[in-house]
Design a protein around this motif. Structure first.
Motif, PDB file in Angstrom:
ATOM      1  N   TYR A  99      43.745  40.718  50.197  1.00 56.18           N
ATOM      2  CA  TYR A  99      43.907  41.529  49.029  1.00 56.18           C
ATOM      3  C   TYR A  99      45.079  41.206  48.044  1.00 56.18           C
ATOM      4  O   TYR A  99      45.986  41.055  48.163  1.00 56.18           O
ATOM      5  CB  TYR A  99      44.607  43.085  49.674  1.00 56.18           C
ATOM      6  N   GLN A 100      44.208  40.825  47.361  1.00 59.90           N
ATOM      7  CA  GLN A 100      44.913  39.959  45.965  1.00 59.90           C
ATOM      8  C   GLN A 100      45.404  41.069  44.883  1.00 59.90           C
ATOM      9  O   GLN A 100      46.433  40.434  44.029  1.00 59.90           O
ATOM     10  CB  GLN A 100      43.845  39.013  45.275  1.00 59.90           C
ATOM     11  N   PHE A 101      45.094  42.269  44.792  1.00 57.82           N
ATOM     12  CA  PHE A 101      45.567  43.044  43.839  1.00 57.82           C
ATOM     13  C   PHE A 101      46.047  44.393  44.592  1.00 57.82           C
ATOM     14  O   PHE A 101      45.605  44.799  45.456  1.00 57.82           O
ATOM     15  CB  PHE A 101      44.704  43.338  42.856  1.00 57.82           C
ATOM     16  N   GLN A 102      47.070  45.075  43.878  1.00 61.04           N
ATOM     17  CA  GLN A 102      47.134  46.374  44.345  1.00 61.04           C
ATOM     18  C   GLN A 102      47.160  47.238  43.059  1.00 61.04           C
ATOM     19  O   GLN A 102      47.434  46.803  41.979  1.00 61.04           O
ATOM     20  CB  GLN A 102      48.814  46.556  44.944  1.00 61.04           C
ATOM     21  N   ALA A 103      46.653  48.621  43.313  1.00 64.56           N
ATOM     22  CA  ALA A 103      46.809  49.372  42.231  1.00 64.56           C
ATOM     23  C   ALA A 103      47.529  50.744  42.493  1.00 64.56           C
ATOM     24  O   ALA A 103      47.509  51.404  43.510  1.00 64.56           O
ATOM     25  CB  ALA A 103      45.530  49.524  41.693  1.00 64.56           C
ATOM     26  N   ILE A 163      49.100  60.731  44.116  1.00 65.22           N
ATOM     27  CA  ILE A 163      49.545  59.176  43.339  1.00 65.22           C
ATOM     28  C   ILE A 163      49.245  58.426  44.700  1.00 65.22           C
ATOM     29  O   ILE A 163      49.951  58.831  45.618  1.00 65.22           O
ATOM     30  CB  ILE A 163      51.018  59.204  43.079  1.00 65.22           C
ATOM     31  N   ALA A 164      48.373  57.511  44.414  1.00 74.76           N
ATOM     32  CA  ALA A 164      48.045  56.724  45.707  1.00 74.76           C
ATOM     33  C   ALA A 164      48.160  54.968  45.480  1.00 74.76           C
ATOM     34  O   ALA A 164      48.126  54.729  44.403  1.00 74.76           O
ATOM     35  CB  ALA A 164      46.617  56.908  45.931  1.00 74.76           C
ATOM     36  N   ARG A 165      48.461  54.301  46.670  1.00 76.40           N
ATOM     37  CA  ARG A 165      48.495  52.882  46.506  1.00 76.40           C
ATOM     38  C   ARG A 165      47.195  52.347  46.895  1.00 76.40           C
ATOM     39  O   ARG A 165      46.864  52.952  48.091  1.00 76.40           O
ATOM     40  CB  ARG A 165      49.527  52.324  46.958  1.00 76.40           C
ATOM     41  N   LEU A 166      46.284  51.537  46.228  1.00 78.92           N
ATOM     42  CA  LEU A 166      45.089  51.076  46.825  1.00 78.92           C
ATOM     43  C   LEU A 166      45.314  49.510  46.721  1.00 78.92           C
ATOM     44  O   LEU A 166      46.040  48.729  45.851  1.00 78.92           O
ATOM     45  CB  LEU A 166      44.209  51.366  45.506  1.00 78.92           C
ATOM     46  N   LEU A 167      44.687  48.930  47.688  1.00 78.56           N
ATOM     47  CA  LEU A 167      44.576  47.412  48.081  1.00 78.56           C
ATOM     48  C   LEU A 167      43.295  47.115  47.717  1.00 78.56           C
ATOM     49  O   LEU A 167      42.206  47.689  47.942  1.00 78.56           O
ATOM     50  CB  LEU A 167      44.917  47.057  49.530  1.00 78.56           C
ATOM     51  N   LEU A 168      43.049  45.942  46.919  1.00 78.33           N
ATOM     52  CA  LEU A 168      41.979  45.156  46.419  1.00 78.33           C
ATOM     53  C   LEU A 168      41.767  43.700  46.561  1.00 78.33           C
ATOM     54  O   LEU A 168      42.654  43.026  46.544  1.00 78.33           O
ATOM     55  CB  LEU A 168      41.762  45.655  44.808  1.00 78.33           C
ATOM     56  N   GLN A 169      40.589  43.649  46.973  1.00 77.30           N
ATOM     57  CA  GLN A 169      40.308  42.020  47.199  1.00 77.30           C
ATOM     58  C   GLN A 169      39.896  41.294  45.701  1.00 77.30           C
ATOM     59  O   GLN A 169      40.064  40.235  45.610  1.00 77.30           O
ATOM     60  CB  GLN A 169      39.175  41.911  48.240  1.00 77.30           C
ATOM     61  N   SER A 170      39.677  42.405  44.949  1.00 81.51           N
ATOM     62  CA  SER A 170      39.206  41.770  43.591  1.00 81.51           C
ATOM     63  C   SER A 170      39.118  42.872  42.627  1.00 81.51           C
ATOM     64  O   SER A 170      39.220  44.098  42.861  1.00 81.51           O
ATOM     65  CB  SER A 170      37.572  41.187  43.628  1.00 81.51           C
ATOM     66  N   ILE A 171      39.560  42.632  41.225  1.00 81.40           N
ATOM     67  CA  ILE A 171      39.484  43.729  40.191  1.00 81.40           C
ATOM     68  C   ILE A 171      38.168  44.630  40.213  1.00 81.40           C
ATOM     69  O   ILE A 171      37.754  45.679  40.084  1.00 81.40           O
ATOM     70  CB  ILE A 171      39.883  43.077  39.023  1.00 81.40           C
ATOM     71  N   GLN A 195      35.998  45.359  42.449  1.00 79.63           N
ATOM     72  CA  GLN A 195      36.212  46.281  43.837  1.00 79.63           C
ATOM     73  C   GLN A 195      36.667  47.656  43.234  1.00 79.63           C
ATOM     74  O   GLN A 195      36.472  48.605  43.621  1.00 79.63           O
ATOM     75  CB  GLN A 195      37.017  45.730  44.933  1.00 79.63           C
ATOM     76  N   LEU A 196      37.741  47.657  42.196  1.00 79.99           N
ATOM     77  CA  LEU A 196      38.166  48.675  41.778  1.00 79.99           C
ATOM     78  C   LEU A 196      37.214  49.880  41.094  1.00 79.99           C
ATOM     79  O   LEU A 196      37.294  50.911  41.540  1.00 79.99           O
ATOM     80  CB  LEU A 196      39.366  48.379  40.421  1.00 79.99           C
ATOM     81  N   ASP A 197      36.315  49.515  40.610  1.00 80.27           N
ATOM     82  CA  ASP A 197      35.169  50.269  39.684  1.00 80.27           C
ATOM     83  C   ASP A 197      34.491  50.781  40.957  1.00 80.27           C
ATOM     84  O   ASP A 197      34.466  52.214  40.794  1.00 80.27           O
ATOM     85  CB  ASP A 197      34.373  49.488  38.942  1.00 80.27           C
ATOM     86  N   GLY A 198      34.029  50.212  41.856  1.00 83.65           N
ATOM     87  CA  GLY A 198      33.290  50.787  42.912  1.00 83.65           C
ATOM     88  C   GLY A 198      34.120  51.921  43.952  1.00 83.65           C
ATOM     89  O   GLY A 198      33.514  53.014  44.092  1.00 83.65           O
ATOM     90  N   ILE A 199      35.373  51.447  43.981  1.00 81.80           N
ATOM     91  CA  ILE A 199      36.048  52.747  44.694  1.00 81.80           C
ATOM     92  C   ILE A 199      36.357  53.845  43.643  1.00 81.80           C
ATOM     93  O   ILE A 199      36.171  54.860  44.145  1.00 81.80           O
ATOM     94  CB  ILE A 199      37.519  52.085  45.228  1.00 81.80           C
TER      95      ILE A 199
END
Length: 152
Positions: free
Chosen positions: A62-66, A103-111, A113-117
């Motif tokens: 998971y390279q990114f968190q949002a 308010i949620a924390r999201l773990l992402l393997q790539s940016i 992936q954000l749109d799909g979620i």
């Protein structure tokens, strides 16, 4: 509520939850059975809810968190909550007051992936997302003792 020894136990466990009972007892100046009894009482009183494992999300890919602020559309609160609960990349979520409900924390393997979620949520809620640049304060224990007021 908590005496000095209980506070010392919690502070020691906050630094190392895997500490052996023997080492914990030695650190707080009690026998192992006494510390075990105090731990049992702290658990019964729901002061200690569990002993956790801290993982490094980057080591798991998971390279990114949002941080995602989520405002359900009218009548969609429960549906949105279920979507969040059923999306494994959401690793934390709080229900809050104010304009947003979650308010949620999201773990992402790539940016990408954000749109799909977020697309799964878009039909039921408005979202506002911020990418986490750094953790300036890692998760820590709340103050166990009243904070000292600096003397001028």
């Amino acid at each position: 509520m908590l005496d000095d020894i209980d506070q010392d136990i919690l502070t020691a466990l906050g630094a190392n939850a895997r500490m052996s009972l023997k080492d914990l007892a030695q650190q707080v100046g009690l026998s192992s059975p006494s510390v075990a009894e105090r731990l049992r009482r702290l658990e019964e009183r729901d002061v200690i809810r569990g002993y956790t494992l801290a993982l490094n999300p980057k080591a798991l890919g998971y390279q990114f968190q949002a941080i995602v602020r989520i405002r359900p559309l009218p009548g969609q609160l429960q549906a949105v909550q279920k979507l969040i609960e059923n999306t494994p990349q959401f690793c934390e979520c709080d229900k809050v007051t104010g304009e947003d409900c979650f308010i949620a924390r999201l773990l992402l393997q790539s940016i990408e992936q954000l749109d799909g979620i977020l697309d799964h949520i878009a039909a039921k809620a408005e979202t506002n997302t911020s990418i986490v640049k750094a953790h300036t304060i890692p998760r820590r224990l709340p103050p166990l003792r009243p904070p000292e007021i600096p003397v001028r």
